[in-house]
Design an enzyme around this catalytic site. Structure first.
Site, short mmCIF file in Angstrom:
data_model
loop_
_atom_site.label_atom_id
_atom_site.label_comp_id
_atom_site.label_asym_id
_atom_site.label_seq_id
_atom_site.Cartn_x
_atom_site.Cartn_y
_atom_site.Cartn_z
N CYS A 119 0.82 -1.22 0.00
CA CYS A 119 0.00 0.00 0.00
C CYS A 119 0.85 1.27 0.00
O CYS A 119 0.33 2.36 -0.17
CB CYS A 119 -0.91 0.03 1.21
SG CYS A 119 -2.06 -1.32 1.23
N HIS A 252 -2.52 7.12 4.36
CA HIS A 252 -3.09 5.95 3.66
C HIS A 252 -4.44 5.61 4.28
O HIS A 252 -4.60 5.59 5.50
CB HIS A 252 -2.13 4.77 3.79
CG HIS A 252 -2.68 3.49 3.27
ND1 HIS A 252 -3.30 3.40 2.05
CD2 HIS A 252 -2.73 2.26 3.81
CE1 HIS A 252 -3.70 2.15 1.85
NE2 HIS A 252 -3.36 1.43 2.92
N ASN A 282 -9.93 0.33 1.63
CA ASN A 282 -8.48 0.44 1.43
C ASN A 282 -8.15 0.02 0.00
O ASN A 282 -8.24 -1.15 -0.34
CB ASN A 282 -7.80 -0.48 2.46
CG ASN A 282 -6.29 -0.49 2.32
OD1 ASN A 282 -5.73 -0.01 1.35
ND2 ASN A 282 -5.63 -1.08 3.31
#
Ligand code: ACO
Length: 331
Positions: A119, A252, A282
């Protein structure tokens, strides 16, 4: 790794984002696994996410984002001489998604490669592009961050299924007159890698290979809350700045509790924190560009603003970047 920008002013002159059309609500997921809308909202903040259709792959989602970024930056696509695609879900291992995009978008002179940093991929990729642009190795870069994590989720595993979604963002990076990237902090801890992994995805032999994401949620939670804070603090310290100098904070988008914890520890007030995890879940490497697009749209990212972006994810990896926005940049 930590470093200040070396005097070369490199900025973001175009930005585009794209998500698949299919909305998947928490109620939809509660038909697949033993979960509830209330549990998901309370523990993660997520209300819905987008899932690609069977025939949709990463480049199908990244392409519209890249086209928008190129339109905004202006100039011919053929002037792009570097394409970087940060993803853990490329269309296939090779040809790379960056090479496919360079071909489809008309960039015959571009170097193209994919970058794998979970990520944190987008933050790693903009740091990589910064280095190549600042050194003069290339002149105009297209940097894509995107993932189609729905393709590697176990539809029977409630502990991962509810967290992730699909989406992509793309930016054009090139020299600018004012502002631009001020510095980067990046790190990795392979020793913690088994907390979030895809064991059946490479050349290592496993007796029971698994093609789905496996995660130790509590370990990742502890890691994420720690590195979001330490990475941002290290970078600000290196740049001789404090958190009060940050106008917009883009963490994030993994979980609203992780974001709230980091913002509180750092001392960033809520009005500076960008949150869209409720709409997209996400999206891995797509998360930071999607949030950046929202913060531009709502007027928080405007000329003069210092924007702090911090990612963390599989690897385990983390990374922060600080950029000063100017009139020349994407609006
Ligand atoms: N629905 C209902 N119950 C669930 C679900 C679900 N979807 N998932 C787990 N549970 C249950 C567990 O089985 C457990 O039950 P038990 O007490 O009977 O054993 C209970 O809920 C509590 O589980 P915890 O793991 O303690 O729940 P927690 O509050 O820690 O929340 C979560 C779990 C949301 C996964 C949290 O740990 C988290 O967010 N971790 C970080 C995950 C993450 O963000 N990963 C990606 C980041 S890195 C990257 O972006 C690649």
């Amino acid at each position: 790794m930590i470093g200040k920008a070396n005097g070369a002013r490199i900025g973001i002159t175009g930005l585009g984002v794209h998500v698949p059309a299919k909305v998947v609500t928490n109620h939809d997921l509660a038909k697949l696994v033993d979960t509830s809308h209330e549990w998901i909202v309370e523990r993660t903040g997520i209300h819905e996410r987008r899932f690609a259709e069977q025939g949709e792959a990463l480049t199908d989602i990244a392409r519209p984002a890249a086209i928008r970024a190129l339109e905004q930056a202006g100039g011919e696509p053929s002037s792009i001489d570097l394409v970087l695609c940060a993803t853990v879900t490329p269309d296939m291992m090779f040809p790379t998604s960056s090479a496919l995009l360079a071909d489809e978008l008309g960039m015959p002179d571009a170097a193209a490669f994919d970058l794998l940093a979970g990520c944190t991929g987008f933050v790693y990729a903009i740091a990589q592009a910064y280095g190549m642009l600042a050194s003069g190795l290339c002149r105009r870069a297209l940097v894509v961050g995107g993932d189609v994590l729905s393709k590697i989720l176990d539809l029977d595993d409630r502990s991962t299924l509810v967290l992730f979604g699909d989406g992509a963002g793309a930016v054009v990076m090139e020299p600018v007159e004012r502002g631009g990237f001020l510095g980067f902090e990046l790190g990795a801890d392979g020793g913690g890698g088994e907390s979030l992994w895809l064991p059946g995805s490479g050349s290592r032999h496993f007796d029971e290979p698994d093609k789905f994401v496996k995660m130790n949620g509590r370990e990742v939670y502890k890691f994420a809350t720690r590195v979001l804070v330490s990475s941002a603090e290290k970078l600000l310290d290196e740049l001789g700045l404090t958190v009060d100098d940050v106008d917009v904070y883009i963490p994030h988008q993994a979980n609203i509790r992780i974001i709230d914890h980091a913002a509180r520890k750092l001392g960033v007030p809520p009005e500076k924190v960008v949150i869209n995890v409720q709409r997209y879940g996400n999206t891995s490497s797509g998360s930071i560009p999607l949030a950046l697009a929202d913060a531009i749209a709502d007027g928080r990212v405007r000329p003069g603003a210092k924007v702090l972006m911090t990612g963390m994810g599989a690897g385990l990896t983390w990374g922060s970047s600080l950029i000063e926005w100017t009139e020349e940049m994407a609006a």
